[in-house]
Write a protein that holds these residues in place. Structure first.
Motif, short mmCIF file in Angstrom:
data_model
loop_
_atom_site.label_atom_id
_atom_site.label_comp_id
_atom_site.label_asym_id
_atom_site.label_seq_id
_atom_site.Cartn_x
_atom_site.Cartn_y
_atom_site.Cartn_z
N VAL A 117 0.86 -1.19 0.00
CA VAL A 117 0.00 0.00 0.00
C VAL A 117 0.90 1.24 0.00
O VAL A 117 1.67 1.45 0.93
N THR A 118 0.82 2.04 -1.04
CA THR A 118 1.71 3.20 -1.18
C THR A 118 1.01 4.54 -0.96
O THR A 118 1.69 5.55 -0.75
N ALA A 119 -0.31 4.57 -1.02
CA ALA A 119 -1.02 5.84 -0.81
C ALA A 119 -2.44 5.56 -0.36
O ALA A 119 -3.09 4.63 -0.85
N ILE A 120 -2.91 6.36 0.59
CA ILE A 120 -4.29 6.31 1.06
C ILE A 120 -4.75 7.75 1.21
O ILE A 120 -4.16 8.51 1.99
N GLU A 121 -5.80 8.13 0.47
CA GLU A 121 -6.13 9.55 0.46
C GLU A 121 -7.52 9.80 -0.12
O GLU A 121 -8.13 8.93 -0.73
N HIS A 122 -7.98 11.03 0.12
CA HIS A 122 -9.18 11.54 -0.55
C HIS A 122 -8.74 12.14 -1.87
O HIS A 122 -7.84 12.98 -1.90
N ARG A 123 -9.35 11.71 -2.98
CA ARG A 123 -8.95 12.19 -4.30
C ARG A 123 -10.10 12.96 -4.95
O ARG A 123 -11.24 12.52 -4.92
N ALA A 124 -9.74 14.09 -5.54
CA ALA A 124 -10.71 14.91 -6.27
C ALA A 124 -10.19 15.15 -7.67
O ALA A 124 -8.99 15.39 -7.86
N PHE A 125 -11.08 15.09 -8.66
CA PHE A 125 -10.68 15.20 -10.06
C PHE A 125 -11.30 16.45 -10.69
O PHE A 125 -12.28 17.02 -10.18
N ASP A 126 -10.71 16.85 -11.82
CA ASP A 126 -11.17 18.06 -12.50
C ASP A 126 -12.63 17.95 -12.93
O ASP A 126 -13.31 18.97 -13.07
N GLY A 140 -14.95 17.00 -11.21
CA GLY A 140 -15.83 17.24 -10.08
C GLY A 140 -16.09 15.98 -9.27
O GLY A 140 -16.60 16.05 -8.15
N TRP A 141 -15.72 14.82 -9.83
CA TRP A 141 -15.91 13.54 -9.12
C TRP A 141 -14.81 13.37 -8.09
O TRP A 141 -13.65 13.72 -8.33
N ASP A 142 -15.17 12.88 -6.92
CA ASP A 142 -14.16 12.60 -5.90
C ASP A 142 -14.40 11.23 -5.31
O ASP A 142 -15.46 10.62 -5.50
N CYS A 143 -13.39 10.72 -4.58
CA CYS A 143 -13.47 9.34 -4.11
C CYS A 143 -12.49 9.11 -2.97
O CYS A 143 -11.68 9.98 -2.63
N PHE A 144 -12.58 7.93 -2.40
CA PHE A 144 -11.59 7.43 -1.45
C PHE A 144 -10.62 6.58 -2.27
O PHE A 144 -11.04 5.63 -2.93
N GLY A 145 -9.35 6.94 -2.27
CA GLY A 145 -8.40 6.28 -3.15
C GLY A 145 -7.27 5.59 -2.42
O GLY A 145 -6.75 6.09 -1.42
N VAL A 146 -6.90 4.41 -2.93
CA VAL A 146 -5.78 3.64 -2.38
C VAL A 146 -4.91 3.17 -3.54
O VAL A 146 -5.43 2.69 -4.56
N SER A 147 -3.60 3.32 -3.41
CA SER A 147 -2.67 2.87 -4.44
C SER A 147 -1.93 1.64 -3.95
O SER A 147 -1.44 1.61 -2.81
N PHE A 148 -1.83 0.65 -4.83
CA PHE A 148 -1.13 -0.59 -4.52
C PHE A 148 -0.01 -0.79 -5.55
O PHE A 148 -0.26 -0.73 -6.75
N GLN A 149 1.19 -1.05 -5.08
CA GLN A 149 2.31 -1.32 -5.99
C GLN A 149 2.66 -2.80 -5.95
O GLN A 149 2.87 -3.37 -4.87
N VAL A 150 2.71 -3.42 -7.12
CA VAL A 150 3.01 -4.85 -7.22
C VAL A 150 4.47 -5.08 -6.85
O VAL A 150 5.37 -4.39 -7.34
N MET A 151 4.70 -6.07 -6.00
CA MET A 151 6.03 -6.30 -5.45
C MET A 151 6.82 -7.40 -6.14
O MET A 151 8.04 -7.51 -5.95
N GLU A 152 6.16 -8.22 -6.94
CA GLU A 152 6.88 -9.33 -7.57
C GLU A 152 6.12 -9.80 -8.80
O GLU A 152 4.98 -9.42 -9.05
N GLY A 153 6.80 -10.62 -9.60
CA GLY A 153 6.15 -11.19 -10.78
C GLY A 153 6.27 -10.32 -12.01
O GLY A 153 7.01 -9.33 -12.06
N GLU A 154 5.52 -10.69 -13.03
CA GLU A 154 5.57 -10.02 -14.33
C GLU A 154 5.25 -8.54 -14.24
O GLU A 154 5.78 -7.72 -15.01
N HIS A 155 4.36 -8.17 -13.32
CA HIS A 155 3.91 -6.78 -13.23
C HIS A 155 4.58 -6.04 -12.07
O HIS A 155 4.06 -5.02 -11.61
N GLU A 156 5.72 -6.52 -11.62
CA GLU A 156 6.42 -5.88 -10.52
C GLU A 156 6.68 -4.40 -10.82
O GLU A 156 7.13 -4.04 -11.91
#
Length: 210
Positions: A36-45, A47-63
């Motif tokens: 988990v690399t980010a946890i935050e309230h996100r707002a977009f141009d 006007g839509w906003d959301c609860f956002g979480v970013s996940f970074q892949v740690m291994e494998g083809e999509h590392e």
């Protein structure tokens, strides 16, 4: 990944005569060990906003690839149509599950606000600061008949084994960093210039400044 590798992967099974160019850029369906690399309230141009979480892949083809999970607790769409309860229930449980893994209790009180923006901001603040957790992100992708280039993607989480924390005491430190070490400390006798008769004073007219 080089441009050639990207081309080789992208053109594998691609029929340029019939296949569409546009495709989803997110992770394909599967289970991924992520951080988990980010946890935050996100707002977009828009006007839509959301609860956002970013996940970074740690291994494998999509590392190294990052998956941004943006979920909303709005009860109505922009057109005024009611959001199905099963979608809101899924989003609530996602936030609660994430909180549980982070050691933070997410309860019904965390959704008792006048609007979705306040909920998104509240959850972002409550869970922020707990980044770094390893978790298995389960990605499910379903076709979208109305817009095939934009498939439906849903997420679930599973606990993952966390790396062991290193516990160091004074005995693990190098002798010159250990306050309890028996190693001798420098003294005046260790000064290489202590007994020198040479005058190291620099005359004023040789200084590099006025």
């Amino acid at each position: 990944m080089s441009l050639r590798d990207l081309a080789s992967k992208g053109l594998a099974g691609f029929d340029p005569k019939t296949d569409e160019i546009v495709s989803a850029s997110g992770l394909p369906a599967g289970d991924y060990l992520t951080s988990v690399t980010a946890i935050e309230h996100r707002a977009f141009d828009s006007g839509w906003d959301c609860f956002g979480v970013s996940f970074q892949v740690m291994e494998g083809e999509h590392e190294g690839q990052t998956e941004n999970v943006n979920i909303s607790f709005a009860e109505k769409s922009k057109s005024g149509k009611a959001i199905p309860d099963f979608i809101l229930d899924r989003n609530i449980k996602f936030a609660a599950k994430l909180g549980s893994f982070l050691g933070v209790d997410v309860t019904d009180e965390d959704f008792d606000f006048d609007n979705e923006t306040d909920i998104h901001e509240h959850l972002g603040q409550k869970l922020h600061g707990h980044e770094g957790l390893l978790t298995t992100l389960k990605v499910t992708v379903r076709p979208n008949k109305k817009d095939p280039s934009n498939p439906y993607t849903s997420y679930d989480l599973e606990e993952a084994e966390q790396p062991e924390e290193l516990e160091l005491d004074d005995s693990d430190l190098p002798s010159n960093m250990n306050p309890n070490s028996d190693a001798p400390l420098p003294s005046e006798n260790d000064d290489p210039f202590a007994n020198s008769s040479q005058d190291n004073t620099i005359p004023d007219d040789q200084l590099p400044f006025d």
